[in-house]
Design an enzyme around this catalytic site. Structure first.
Site, PDB file in Angstrom:
ATOM      1  CE  LYS A 180      -1.631 115.073 -25.889  1.00  0.00           C
ATOM      2  NZ  LYS A 180      -2.689 114.112 -25.643  1.00  0.00           N
ATOM      3  NE  ARG A 222       2.904 105.252 -20.042  1.00  0.00           N
ATOM      4  CZ  ARG A 222       2.093 106.204 -19.590  1.00  0.00           C
ATOM      5  NH1 ARG A 222       1.394 106.928 -20.452  1.00  0.00           N
ATOM      6  NH2 ARG A 222       1.956 106.424 -18.304  1.00  0.00           N
ATOM      7  CD  GLU A 270       3.544 109.152 -22.550  1.00  0.00           C
ATOM      8  OE1 GLU A 270       3.879 110.001 -23.374  1.00  0.00           O
ATOM      9  OE2 GLU A 270       2.611 108.359 -22.752  1.00  0.00           O
TER      10      GLU A 270
HETATM   11  C1  G6Q Z   1       0.140 107.187 -23.846  1.00  0.00           C
HETATM   12  C2  G6Q Z   1      -0.218 108.581 -23.885  1.00  0.00           C
HETATM   13  C3  G6Q Z   1      -0.159 109.243 -25.249  1.00  0.00           C
HETATM   14  C4  G6Q Z   1      -1.393 108.991 -26.102  1.00  0.00           C
HETATM   15  C5  G6Q Z   1      -1.365 109.934 -27.310  1.00  0.00           C
HETATM   16  C6  G6Q Z   1      -2.530 109.725 -28.232  1.00  0.00           C
HETATM   17  O1  G6Q Z   1       0.082 106.506 -22.867  1.00  0.00           O
HETATM   18  O2  G6Q Z   1      -1.420 108.769 -23.260  1.00  0.00           O
HETATM   19  O3  G6Q Z   1       0.988 108.908 -25.978  1.00  0.00           O
HETATM   20  O4  G6Q Z   1      -1.432 107.662 -26.519  1.00  0.00           O
HETATM   21  O5  G6Q Z   1      -1.326 111.257 -26.848  1.00  0.00           O
HETATM   22  O6  G6Q Z   1      -3.712 109.890 -27.542  1.00  0.00           O
HETATM   23  P1  G6Q Z   1      -5.089 109.478 -28.172  1.00  0.00           P
HETATM   24  O7  G6Q Z   1      -5.087 108.013 -28.404  1.00  0.00           O
HETATM   25  O8  G6Q Z   1      -6.132 109.914 -27.189  1.00  0.00           O
HETATM   26  O9  G6Q Z   1      -5.200 110.223 -29.480  1.00  0.00           O
END
Ligand code: G6Q
Length: 541
Positions: free
Chosen positions: A501, A269, A355
């Protein structure tokens, strides 16, 4: 040095603020919002004016908020973060254990970066990107017919989608003519099909973005889009780009036209200024404007080091947010940009803030004895005015607001109608809302009575250009982490996202008959009532 990590309600300023919150400044009093107060409570820094006279505070509250910031060492910890301190940890428990170095991705233009190794890695990727963008421009990289690429489809989700999309839409007005970016994030096949259906795929690049290289939605969408390319007689490896972590399952340069990297110490993020946002943005805007955007973020990162709350807009927003949330008891914050280009900015902040700071234990693993992050929501004005502002003005819940506006428009096209331009109408509406929320209005008719005392801040800049957008993004990132330091929470993990997840993957295994029954190991038996869902036929096609 005392590096903070103290429970906020053990700090001396906390108890004093609790007392002050019993009688906060009354904005509805006659002349409470006078010109002297309005000019007294303006923070001017990094090209922004942050007006906060419409908050329920006075000099005494401000002094105590400064003291709270000092006692929690919020700014010192921000600096330690920039220098590469390991901050992603819950002491004494199994947890992430990493540096937090998104700021290093925009230290690339300064002589002495705080975290030279991380900035060195960022520079290397940026140079690769500069080269690739130049090859797109001079035609070295083109499609099979030698035509230039005009579209880019960004596939990613969460941090690999929200920030990039918010920034692209914010700056779309500055795109290279003829280039457009599109986003696919949801694992909904209609999303992907809808986006692809509109494009000339032969002139389209696909940027697959996943730090982990293992996110179900992104990998599924990548396969989906590859299949469509193949069906159309196109070779995916001549169209597909990858942005991922080194050695992730997606780190396979043969499959891609180019591969770019982001690193472990950059949270999803917070990754918009890494290759996660830069590849897409560089394609859309060109390298020079991408640089401006990064320079903007760096400018705000530096401004956020100021310890005086009155001179640091990120710290001021952070501490006023804590005043409203922890002491005045307001549970949500509406972020209300008066700019259509910021249509997805609140959605990005929703993730970045909620988050990061939606946590229930301190950095030592103790149960939080006070509120952590608030609920963030909002939509651009003036559209929101014709929707949910009724509640903001007269509802039984008080929602502090953060208004964002610009003196000038992006596209240099405006018209005077009935004596004012549209941009002036936009700004006038913004200011009117902040004043109305603060002052309220007496009436004998209860239905026309406005109680007032609804706090807000107003952030104004000249124009939403790449430099300003970089600053705005970094301002909110800094606000969020400064609040996290004051609350003594880990703003950099997201355990709350992982559980869902894992369960979804186990359920999919069950649906695809890889397992006889859902695997509830490590959880209470049938925690979400899947057997009930099955009995009710919800899981069958
Ligand atoms: C953000 C989180 C989450 C992540 C997504 C995509 O801080 O970790 O939103 O960005 O789950 O993850 P990937 O970039 O590993 O696909």
């Amino acid at each position: 040095m005392d590096r903070g990590r103290k429970i906020m309600n053990s700090l001396p300023a906390y108890g004093e603020l609790v007392e002050l919150a019993k009688a906060p400044y009354d904005l509805t009093e006659r002349a409470a919002l006078n010109p002297e107060r309005i000019s007294r409570y303006v923070c001017r820094a990094a090209g922004f004016d942050l007006l906060y006279a419409t908050q329920r505070m006075d000099d005494t509250v401000l002094r105590k908020l400064q003291q709270l910031a000092d006692e929690s060492c919020a700014v010192e910890q921000f600096l330690l973060m920039k220098k590469g301190e390991v901050l992603n940890r819950i002491e004494g428990f199994d947890s992430e254990n990493r540096q937090v170095l998104h700021t290093a991705t925009r230290d690339v233009f300064i002589d002495k970066p705080y975290a030279p190794d991380a900035t060195g890695q960022a520079k290397k990727e940026l140079e690769k990107l500069e080269q690739f963008l130049a090859e797109l421009d001079d035609g070295t990289v083109s499609n099979a017919k030698g035509e230039p690429f005009t579209h880019l489809v960004n596939i990613g989700i969460g941090g690999s989608d929200l920030g990039p999309k918010a920034v692209y839409l914010a700056l779309e007005a500055f795109s290279i003519q003829g280039r457009q970016v599109h986003f696919i994030s949801n694992v909904d096949p209609d999303d992907a099909a809808g986006v692809l259906g509109k494009l000339d795929l032969s002139r389209t690049l696909v940027n697959v973005v996943s730090k982990s290289g293992s996110t179900l939605e992104t990998l599924t969408n990548e396969e989906f889009v590859r299949a469509v390319f193949k069906r159309n007689g196109l070779e995916p490896h001549k169209h597909f780009l990858a942005v991922t972590g080194k050695e992730s399952p997606m780190d396979n340069p043969q499959k891609y036209l180019r591969s770019f990297y982001m690193f472990d110490y950059i949270g999803g993020r917070y990754s918009s200024t890494s290759m996660v946002g830069a590849v897409m943005l560089g394609f859309a805007l060109g390298y020079e404007k991408l640089r401006e955007f990064l320079r903007g973020a760096n400018t705000m990162d530096l401004a956020a080091e100021e310890k005086n709350i009155r001179g640091n807009p990120a710290l001021l927003l952070a501490m006023l947010g804590i005043w409203n949330h922890n002491f005045l008891g307001h549970e949500t914050v509406a972020i209300l940009p008066y700019s259509q280009a910021l249509i997805r900015f609140t959605a990005h902040l929703q993730q970045c803030d909620m988050e990061s700071n939606g946590k229930s234990c301190t950095r030592s693993g103790e149960k939080m004895p006070y509120q952590s992050g608030p609920i963030i929501w909002g939509e651009p004005g003036t559209n929101g005015q014709h929707a949910f502002y009724q509640l903001l003005h007269q509802g039984t819940t008080i929602v502090p607001a953060e208004f964002i506006g610009f003196r000038n428009n992006q596209r240099n096209e405006d018209l005077i109608i009935k004596g004012s331009s549209s941009q002036e109408k936009l700004l006038a509406n913004l200011l009117a809302q902040a004043l109305a929320m603060a002052s309220g209005k007496e009436s004998d008719n209860p239905n026309r009575r406005f109680a007032g005392n609804r706090p807000s801040s107003v952030l104004i800049a000249d124009r939403l250009d790449p430099f300003t957008m970089g600053k705005l993004l970094a301002l909110y990132e800094a606000k969020i982490v400064l609040q996290g330091f004051a609350w003594n929470i880990n703003s950099f993990d997201q355990e709350g996202v992982q559980l869902g997840k894992i369960l979804a993957n186990r359920l999919l295994d069950h649906i695809t008959a890889k397992s006889d029954k859902p695997d509830y190991s490590g959880m209470a038996d049938d925690p979400v009532g899947w057997s009930m869902l099955e009995t009710a036929g919800v899981l069958s096609k």
